[in-house]
Design an enzyme around this catalytic site. Structure first.
Site, PDB file in Angstrom:
ATOM      1  N   LYS A 172      21.546  18.130 -11.030  1.00  0.00           N
ATOM      2  CA  LYS A 172      20.656  17.091 -10.370  1.00  0.00           C
ATOM      3  C   LYS A 172      21.644  15.909  -9.688  1.00  0.00           C
ATOM      4  CE  LYS A 172      17.060  14.658  -9.272  1.00  0.00           C
ATOM      5  NZ  LYS A 172      16.162  15.134  -8.303  1.00  0.00           N
ATOM      6  N   CYS A 195      26.651  17.757 -16.455  1.00  0.00           N
ATOM      7  CA  CYS A 195      26.799  17.336 -17.735  1.00  0.00           C
ATOM      8  C   CYS A 195      26.023  16.376 -18.397  1.00  0.00           C
ATOM      9  CB  CYS A 195      28.228  17.336 -18.014  1.00  0.00           C
ATOM     10  SG  CYS A 195      29.394  18.551 -17.482  1.00  0.00           S
TER      11      CYS A 195
END
Length: 609
Positions: free
Chosen positions: A604, A2
């Protein structure tokens, strides 16, 4: 996982929000949205899929606003739908949220009893309604937010705006990264600095439990007790150039090729010092590390494999016992604590939730000394650690870690040198020899990068495969693990890695003519053992793809393909052998047509459990 961006300015903030969300795409997401205060009305657009699709919809709406918030969502509570995408709105209060609220069901029932209805399946909508509920009593948005967060259990980063308050918006942080960007007559909030670097490089890192108010002309920060506090202003070293592709097709390719420079930057202090002083790890490191009797490494994913490699170095060279654990496992078991053991946490982002919680758990057990290895200054894990060493990899955008991994190895090797010296295990002449090996490392990595055309040819053979096996021994077994992870992450080929000596204990049953077997075969003391394992594969019809040192004396034959890496680099050989497995994964994914920089289902920065 997010991403949040918010802005208040004297100009149209919609382009700022859109550009910020595009720069947060690397974190992983499945939907996105923005909300802006257009006049006295909150207007919103949300879409599943890429930010570009949402941006087109926002352009069609012809928003014009000086205050707004935006979000990229990674689905946790509720599926990938527009209704579940952020921002969420409760009667003029708009909110974006990263994290997981553990008591959302309890709060949802309370709100239903108060007459609130829910349009989504998310835990985030609960927060929006709670803030709206508290507005009636609190009288202003900041107070309502501060009351709300005291009722939440879990992790969150929040940015909130209200149609009733056109001159400010507010934010809060607990367990998820959030920073404030300070501009001239404009201010910003973001999950990381890449989202706002086009507007400002001056940032304030919020602490756990902080709330903040952002106006055009200033920022106020409050701690967990709602007392006003001053947080230091930092100048970020992230540049726009580091966030651009340049001549490369993908960020992963760019970051693979940046490794000689990243390694040179990471080892620069040791080269300049002409040795390995403890001060590489901070001004108090000598006193802390001198009495260490063992090392425990906590990490996740690729960082865990860096730790596995370091275990071989620390035990063989420094003569200290070393254990390596996956952070998400360690934090939930009844672990034994030895206060004389150094806890080392490794995290590219410095915000990996499981690693952060494992660090907290280790401290609670009685561990006294902690060291973090991280790529992002002022992130949460370094701030919670006694000692810190930053890799100097620069911004890493591709989801699959490359230069962060090799620079982590470089730092861990330097830690081994420091510990070995303090233990009296490394003489002055040995230190000079190790330093010389380190000095040549960036050049050797560049030589390995020159193998790319040969590896591209291998990738064409790999691209139609659905399974692959990676083998390594000793120091190079973690590199086999890393190679398998890279291949599965970005090409979606099912890949597994094993110590080569374990073949006959099960994995050999998988080997047939359709199974490519990648072998890491440096010219070390285990080479003849590796050759025997290779014969076991060939006897079952397996096809071998061998990364061998130039002096390993391998020759190609039917079913045996060989690429020669630079001459054996001694104990630093794992760094060299990392490069070809990265390139193999990249070019195989390219041949299969996958989204290299943003592989499906992955993020990531993993900031939730």
């Amino acid at each position: 996982m997010c991403g949040i961006v918010g802005a208040i300015a004297g100009r149209d903030v919609v382009p700022v929000l859109i550009e910020g969300l595009k720069r947060l795409e690397y974190r992983g997401y499945d939907s996105s949205g923005i909300a802006v205060l257009d006049g006295t009305q909150v207007r919103r657009v949300r879409r599943t899929g890429r930010v570009a699709e949402m941006a087109q919809a926002a352009q069609a709406e012809q928003f014009g606003a000086t205050l707004g918030i935006g979000h990229t969502r990674w689905a946790t509570h509720g599926g990938v739908t527009e209704a579940n995408a952020h921002p969420h709105i409760s009667a003029g209060v708009a909110l974006v949220h990263n994290g997981i609220i553990e008591n959302h069901e309890e709060q949802r029932e309370k709100l239903r009893a108060l007459g609130y209805t829910f349009e989504s399946q998310t835990d985030t909508e609960v927060i929006a309604h709670l803030i709206h509920h508290h507005l009636a009593d609190a009288g202003d948005l900041l107070s309502a937010l501060q009351r709300t967060v005291k009722e939440l259990t879990g992790a969150y980063a929040l940015a909130v705006m209200s149609q009733a308050e056109q001159e400010r918006f507010v934010c809060a942080r607990m367990g998820c990264p959030l920073l404030i960007g300070v501009g001239e007559g404009e201010n910003f909030v973001a999950s990381d600095v890449s989202a706002i670097v086009q507007a400002t490089r001056q940032v304030i890192f919020l602490e756990e439990g902080d709330t903040a108010e952002l106006r055009r002309d200033g920022v106020r920060v409050f701690d967990a007790s709602d007392a006003a506090v001053e947080r230091p202003l930092h100048l970020s070293d992230v540049s726009l150039a580091s966030l651009e592709l340049g001549p490369f097709r993908h960020f992963m390719q760019k970051e693979i090729h940046e490794q000689p420079r990243a390694l040179a930057d990471t080892i620069e202090a040791a080269i300049d010092a002409k040795g390995f002083p403890a001060s590489l790890f901070g001004p108090t490191a000598d006193a802390v590390l001198r009495d260490i009797e063992g090392v425990q490494i906590l990490a996740c994913g690729t960082s865990y494999y860096a730790g596995l490699t370091a275990r071989y170095w620390i035990e063989a060279i420094a003569g200290l016992p070393c254990s390596v654990e996956i952070a998400s496992e360690y934090r939930y078991r009844a672990a034994y604590a030895n206060p004389k053991h150094l806890i080392v946490t490794i995290s590219q982002s410095g915000e990996t939730l499981d690693t952060m919680e494992a660090l907290k758990y280790a401290k609670s057990l009685g561990h006294l000394h902690t060291l973090s290895i991280c790529n992002v200054p002022e992130s949460a894990i370094p701030r919670a650690s006694e000692l810190v060493c930053y890799t100097r990899a620069g911004a890493e955008i591709g989801v699959a870690s490359t230069k962060a991994f090799t620079t982590q190895l470089a730092v861990l090797f330097q830690l081994t040198m420091v510990l070995g010296k303090l233990q009296g295990r490394i003489s002055d002449s040995e230190e000079a020899d190790y330093l010389e090996q380190l000095r040549f490392l960036p050049g050797s990595v560049q030589h390995a990068l020159n193998l790319e055309p040969q590896i591209m040819a291998w990738a064409e053979r790999f691209s139609p495969k659905e399974n692959a096996l990676f083998l390594g021994r000793g120091l190079h077994y973690p590199i086999a693990l890393e190679g398998a992870l890279k291949l599965k992450e970005i090409s979606y080929i099912h890949a597994e890695a094993y110590p080569a000596g374990e073949l006959k204990h099960g994995p050999l049953a998988l080997v047939d003519a359709t199974m490519p077997v990648v072998v890491i075969a440096p010219n070390d003391r285990l080479l003849e053992k590796v050759k025997s394992n290779m014969q076991e594969v060939r006897a079952r019809g397996g096809e071998l793809f061998v990364f061998a040192d130039q002096d390993s004396h391998f020759s190609e034959s039917d079913g045996v393909h060989v690429i020669r890496t630079p001459r054996h680099a001694g104990v630093l050989s794992p760094v060299i052998h990392t490069i070809p497995v990265q390139l193999l994964a990249y070019h195989t994914a390219l041949a299969r047509g996958t989204d290299v920089d943003k592989p499906r289902n992955l993020a990531k920065s993993v900031t939730v459990e």
